[in-house]
Enzyme design. Structure first.
Site: not given
Ligand code: F6P
Length: 546
Positions: A207, A213, A268-269, A354, A385, A513
């Site tokens: 987003k 990452e 995002g979620r 979240e 199990h 972060k």
């Molecule tokens: O760090 C949490 C978060 O902001 C989530 O809410 C989001 O889904 C995820 O990181 C990834 O964010 P982006 O889509 O901006 O890379």
């Protein structure tokens, strides 16, 4: 709004809770042969949610629904579907339900109907999928695409990864989907080691297009591609982006024409319904993606149009308020009896934890009651199990949600029968357990001595009276899956409304972060000072072992 714990109806419910605790689930079923009919609700012809094995009564349900009315939940639901600023700490509207509206719907945001833009983007996704599937879109050697790698994390990974896996039997487009999220080269390395760069398409999903990452994995994937093609022009054939941040996408080297966009009013979620769902559509085809949207929209309508007493997401949320805030049960287990839903608990963790893992209310004050539960789970029967021992005899009571499907896409009817039987058996064992008397009779029938029976019986007693809900669907279709996910989205929203928290921000993830950014530099330069003594000590150990 008066906080939940000071609502007169909630105070009355607390008193009722003490009274209700005196009746076990076994007694409730014995007293009321109609209990299943009374507490199970159908969603259309495909889903039934059985809440009869929860520790509640008709009186509790009525009071909880009245509490929801007192707290103006109806107004909240209306706001969720209208121009709103529910995410006030980020100054954003919350309109993910517009992503699954029919083309002729009208959802006005800041004076403009957003539905045409949503539909236009869906058409672009459809067109792109068709080009990839038909082989019009080709890689740098002229070969067709066989593998799609989604690079994203959190909401830009969990939703599409979960859905793609859930719909494996529908993956008939000749595209294998892979997901890379972690800041651990082991994941990227493992995925790339099996792929041919000439036939691989990367979807960089973010987003913000700033998430470390994702950017680190995307840069490494780009280097991997260029090591094979050594022509910068190959990037355009092998990378597309999904984002709200055009500038950042451009500066990564992806053309605007290869960017699928969505909007800041999609959290995002809650974004798998938008272009973040591109890998789903590539894997299972656009028509199935549309069916997923249709299922979610049907659940949206159910939320809006159904009285609270029959409204599945509302009832699930109220039950969770009852369990968490009245009965003090602060954890929720989710157990899909479906291997295809392996990633569902992880998806649900982000969705709920979240969203509702918050300690400050919408007025900026500390919340004085429990909010979001610890959500966890695993597919049945694997969980049985592993940790179900704790569910049955542990000192912590965990309300469980079992999810099962009556038909399977796989030709193993015996497996299916046993799988469903196991799910039903677990819900039964949790609810009704086994008394000491029954255990003693069984051991006696096995011929054990009185001493042996006295020794063994206490360990074998199953206390029962542990609450669970069963969500039963006819089949794991795209439509049903869409409805199931939307049901949990709305459960999360209703919980957040009643706790009066903002379910749509996530400030708690920011500090880590920022701290990591400084530590990344310290690791690069070998700095082992300037932090607390534990961090300094670990930095020194890392340096010594590097
Ligand atoms: O760090 C949490 C978060 O902001 C989530 O809410 C989001 O889904 C995820 O990181 C990834 O964010 P982006 O889509 O901006 O890379």
């Amino acid at each position: 709004m008066t906080p939940l714990h000071r609502q007169p109806r909630f105070v009355a419910l607390t008193a009722l809770g003490e009274q209700e605790a005196e009746t076990t689930l076994a007694e409730r079923f014995a007293q009321d042969p109609e209990r299943f009919a009374r507490f199970s609700v159908a969603f259309g012809e495909h889903m039934r949610v059985d809440m009869s094995r929860q520790a509640w009564s008709a009186e509790v349900q009525a009071q909880l629904c009245a509490l929801a009315h007192d707290m103006k939940l109806g107004e909240g639901i209306e706001r969720l579907f209208g121009d709103n600023c529910l995410n006030h700490t980020e100054g954003r509207a919350v309109l993910h339900t517009a992503l699954r509206m029919p083309a002729n719907a009208v959802v006005v945001h800041q004076g403009e109907n957003v539905v045409p833009a949503v539909q236009a983007e869906l058409e672009r996704i459809q067109g792109f999928c068709e080009r990839v599937h038909s082989g019009v879109w080709r890689g740098y050697t002229g070969q067709t695409i066989t593998d799609v790698v989604n690079i994203g994390i959190g909401g830009s990974d969990l939703g599409p990864a979960m859905v793609t896996e859930a719909l494996l039997p529908y993956q008939d487009k000749g595209i294998r989907a892979h997901f890379v999220s972690n800041m651990d080269g082991a994941q990227l390395g493992a995925v790339l080691s099996n792929l041919n760069p000439a036939r691989t398409l990367f979807v960089v999903s973010s987003k913000t297009f700033t998430t470390d990452e994702t950017m680190t994995n995307a840069q490494a994937a780009k280097a991997w591609l260029l090591a094979a093609s050594s022509d910068d022009a190959a990037v355009a054939r092998h990378f597309v982006a999904v984002s709200t941040n055009l500038e950042a996408v451009r500066s990564f080297g992806i053309d605007e024409a290869s960017m699928f966009r969505f909007w800041d009013w999609v959290g995002g979620r809650f974004s798998l319904w938008a272009a973040i769902g591109l890998p789903i559509a590539l894997a299972v085809g656009f028509e199935r993606f549309e069916q997923l949207l249709a299922g979610a929209h049907a659940m949206d309508k159910h939320l809006c149009d159904t009285p609270f007493e029959q409204n599945i997401p509302v009832l699930l949320a109220l039950l969770s308020i009852w369990n968490i805030n009245v009965l003090g049960l602060k954890s929720e287990g989710v157990f899909p009896y479906s291997q295809q839903l392996k990633r569902f608990p992880a998806f649900l963790q982000q969705l709920n934890m979240e969203s509702n893992g918050k300690g400050v209310n919408n007025a900026g004050e500390p919340v004085e009651h429990a909010t979001g539960p610890l959500v966890w789970g695993e597919v049945g029967t694997n969980g049985q199990h592993a940790f179900f021992q704790l569910l049955h005899q542990g000192s912590v009571v965990v309300p469980a949600e079992f999810i099962g499907f009556v038909r399977s896409a796989y030709p193993y009817p015996e497996h299916l029968r046993k799988l469903l039987a196991n799910m039903l058996a677990q819900a039964q064992a949790m609810a009704f357990g086994k008394s000491r008397e029954q255990i003693e009779q069984e051991l006696a029938a096995e011929g054990l001595s009185n001493d042996a029976i006295a020794h063994l019986a206490p360990y074998k007693v199953m206390p029962g009276n542990r609450p669970s809900t069963v969500i039963l669907c006819d089949e794991l279709t795209p439509y049903n899956l869409g409805a199931l996910i939307a049901m949990y989205e709305h459960k999360t929203f209703v919980q957040g409304w009643l706790w009066n928290i903002n379910s749509f921000d996530q400030w708690g993830v920011e500090l880590g972060k920022k701290l990591a950014a400084r530590l990344i530099d310290d690791l690069a330069t070998g700095t082992t000072s300037g932090h607390d003594s534990a961090t300094n000590g670990l930095l020194a150990q890392i340096k010594a072992w590097s």
